[in-house]
Scaffold this active site. Structure first.
Site, PDB file in Angstrom:
ATOM      1  CD  GLU A  53     -10.039  -5.611 -18.178  1.00  0.00           C
ATOM      2  OE1 GLU A  53     -10.666  -4.876 -17.401  1.00  0.00           O
ATOM      3  OE2 GLU A  53      -9.543  -6.713 -17.848  1.00  0.00           O
ATOM      4  CB  VAL A  54      -4.956  -6.505 -24.425  1.00  0.00           C
ATOM      5  CG1 VAL A  54      -3.796  -7.353 -24.924  1.00  0.00           C
ATOM      6  CG2 VAL A  54      -5.991  -6.359 -25.525  1.00  0.00           C
ATOM      7  CG  ASP A 171      -9.802   1.409 -37.613  1.00  0.00           C
ATOM      8  OD1 ASP A 171      -9.591   2.606 -37.906  1.00  0.00           O
ATOM      9  OD2 ASP A 171      -9.888   0.998 -36.441  1.00  0.00           O
TER      10      ASP A 171
END
Length: 559
Positions: A53-54, A171
């Site tokens: 989670e941020v 990525d």
């Protein structure tokens, strides 16, 4: 000085791992170390996903805004996630204005009444107001050509620094490019990044040849270069440069330009854009594992026609970035010197760029709510746009990685662009940041040299690891390190962690006995995750039942 130069010691003897690490430490004041989570005031949630989670937070000591990324361990028996370990290691070494900076780590110890025994770990990075994908999804944002050039210049500067220090990002996509309201762009999400062996890019020499094998299961599919789609393992910095081309085209068009629904479909879209491969345009492509079964009809590419409205200089740079031959694909050094950046209008300065409202996961939902408030469109779609098909509903947006979200791409960008297929690319790839409800990717095709009669073991050489050996060890008795990539990326979905390999092997063994239905529903709990005080004994000699001493005595007496 680059990592390679320090490692070689300027022509002297090879450096020890400790000496190498010491030579690449940042300034001691730039990485604080570890603090307590109580040192931060949490202001709000930015997103969540598989990785963690941020949250947006403010330092109680300095008053600075930061992003706290909570690292979730889905199965504590597996230990700390390797993607997080690799990201922390690299970000502690790197220091560049266009690379996300790791300020420190923060620890939250569980209370004594909590059954959890391990502390929760957070990565602390500077707060960034947007990611590039979110800006493109914001209907009120319109990119000018000087703005596109400014962002592209910063992206290339950051990649030039990474590649000069022997780092592959692996990525590259719009969702992993963070932007603040000062116009500064930073490359984020180093969960798949790694140090690579070989020569660093040189001016005028393209991307060169790879020196060793790495896993080809990297890069989100829409940004994956053709050599990876055809399972090249000895790749180079060229895979990041293809991603730059995809991001550049996305800024020009306001939407991803190669939206494949499978690896095969993705290749077909690449051939449509760049033309089918030949020995002139992609030397050696037939020798790649994915090239031996190639059966597509030859056709020229449509890149020049598709981007004709942007002018010949744009087309020239895109052709260099989208070269099928990865050896001669342009590198970051040469891209920075391309005439595109010297042609009017010139790139804007970061400080001259406009500011925008925040574009994170929850903000994207706000954008979607605005569109939902519009009156129903006619059957053929809104005037000037086609009907929206295959809508997946609100996107969850956050990948759990450094990008705070990348999500909910609608491709409209202020109504300037035609519609495109909405929703994530299904199938075989990592979980993209704009969609969290994803499953595991299907296994890539079997290698052409596989001639076995049974099912292929998908746990060894299939993923760039050396094949399993018997008790005798590797041939020749050598114990040296193998020339393969030992990192396997995580493809977890946003939910419970997938079953461990020992479960799969046990199920296979039960199947051979013919007594197990592989599709049966498993219990909702996991015995392995129960507290050790309540765990049942593993050597039970009989099923659990009520004990009756007299009944048991009579049963034995009748024998």
């Amino acid at each position: 000085m680059s990592i390679d130069e320090a490692k070689e010691g300027g022509g002297g003897p090879a450096m020890s791992p400790r000496a190498f690490a010491l030579a690449h430490q940042r300034d001691r004041g730039s990485f604080v170390g570890c603090s307590r989570i109580a040192d931060y005031e949490v202001l709000g949630k930015l997103g969540e996903g598989t990785f963690g989670e941020v949250h947006r937070a403010r330092s109680r000591k300095t008053g600075a805004l930061v992003a706290l990324k909570k690292i979730i361990m889905h199965n504590e028996r597996d230990g700390f996630p390797i993607t997080a370990l690799r990201e922390i290691k690299l970000l502690k070494l790197l220091s560049h204005k266009n690379v996300l900076r790791l300020e420190e780590m923060a620890i939250e110890h569980p209370p004594r009444t909590d059954k959890r025994t391990r502390p929760i770990v957070y990565m602390v990075t500077p707060y960034m107001d947007h990611d590039l994908s979110g800006l493109l999804d914001n209907p009120s944002v319109r990119f000018t050509e000087p703005q596109v050039k400014c962002y592209l210049l910063q992206l290339l500067e950051g990649l030039k620094y990474l590649h000069a220090n022997h780092i592959l990002h692996r990525d590259m996509k719009a969702a992993n490019l963070l932007i603040n309201n000062k116009g500064v762009l930073q490359i984020a999400d180093f969960g798949l990044a790694r140090h690579y062996e070989g020569d660093i890019p040189q001016p005028g020499k393209g991307s060169g040849e790879g020196k060793r094998d790495y896993t080809s299961l990297v890069v989100t599919r829409w940004y994956r270069p053709p050599e990876l789609l055809m399972h090249l393992k000895r790749y180079t910095t060229a895979i990041d440069m293809w991603g730059v081309g995809c991001v550049f085209a996305e800024m020009l068009e306001g939407k991803p330009v190669l939206q494949g629904e499978s690896d095969l479909h993705q290749l077909e879209l690449v051939w449509d854009l760049c033309g089918t491969p030949s020995e002139e345009t992609m030397p050696g492509w037939r020798t790649l594992p994915g090239g031996q079964a190639f059966s597509s009809k030859p056709r020229p590419g449509n890149l020049a026609r598709r981007f004709e409205k942007h002018g010949p200089v744009v087309i020239s740079l895109l052709k260099e970035l989208f070269k099928l031959d990865w050896r001669s694909r342009i590198n970051a050094i040469d891209a920075l010197n391309h005439p595109y950046f010297r042609t009017a209008p010139l790139p804007a300065l970061p400080g001259d760029l406009p500011t925008f409202e925040e574009s994170h996961e929850f903000d994207r939902r706000k954008f979607q709510d605005r569109k939902a408030a519009l009156p129903p469109a006619p059957k053929g779609g809104t005037v000037g746009r086609g009907a929206v098909v295959n809508s997946q509903g609100p996107d969850t947006g956050f990948s759990g990685r450094d990008g705070y979200g990348g999500g909910g791409r609608n491709g409209a960008n202020g109504g300037r662009y035609p519609p495109y297929h909405r929703g994530p690319p299904p199938g075989d790839e990592r979980v993209p940041s704009w969609h969290s409800a994803r499953g595991l990717p299907p296994r890539p095709p079997m290698p052409a040299d596989y001639h076995g009669s049974g099912p292929m073991d998908h746990t060894d050489g299939y993923r760039d690891r050396p094949p399993r050996r018997g008790p005798g060890g590797p041939p020749g008795g050598g114990g040296g390190p193998s020339n393969v990539d030992t990192y396997i990326p995580s493809y977890d979905r946003d939910g419970p962690a997938p079953r461990r390999e020992d479960w799969r092997r046990r199920d296979d063994w039960d199947d051979r006995r013919g007594g197990v239905d592989r599709d049966r529903r498993r219990p909702e709990y996991d015995v392995r995750s129960r507290d050790s005080r309540t765990r049942s004994r593993t050597r039970s000699r009989s099923p659990v039942r009520d004990r009756d001493r007299g009944r048991d005595r009579d049963a034995y007496a009748r024998r």
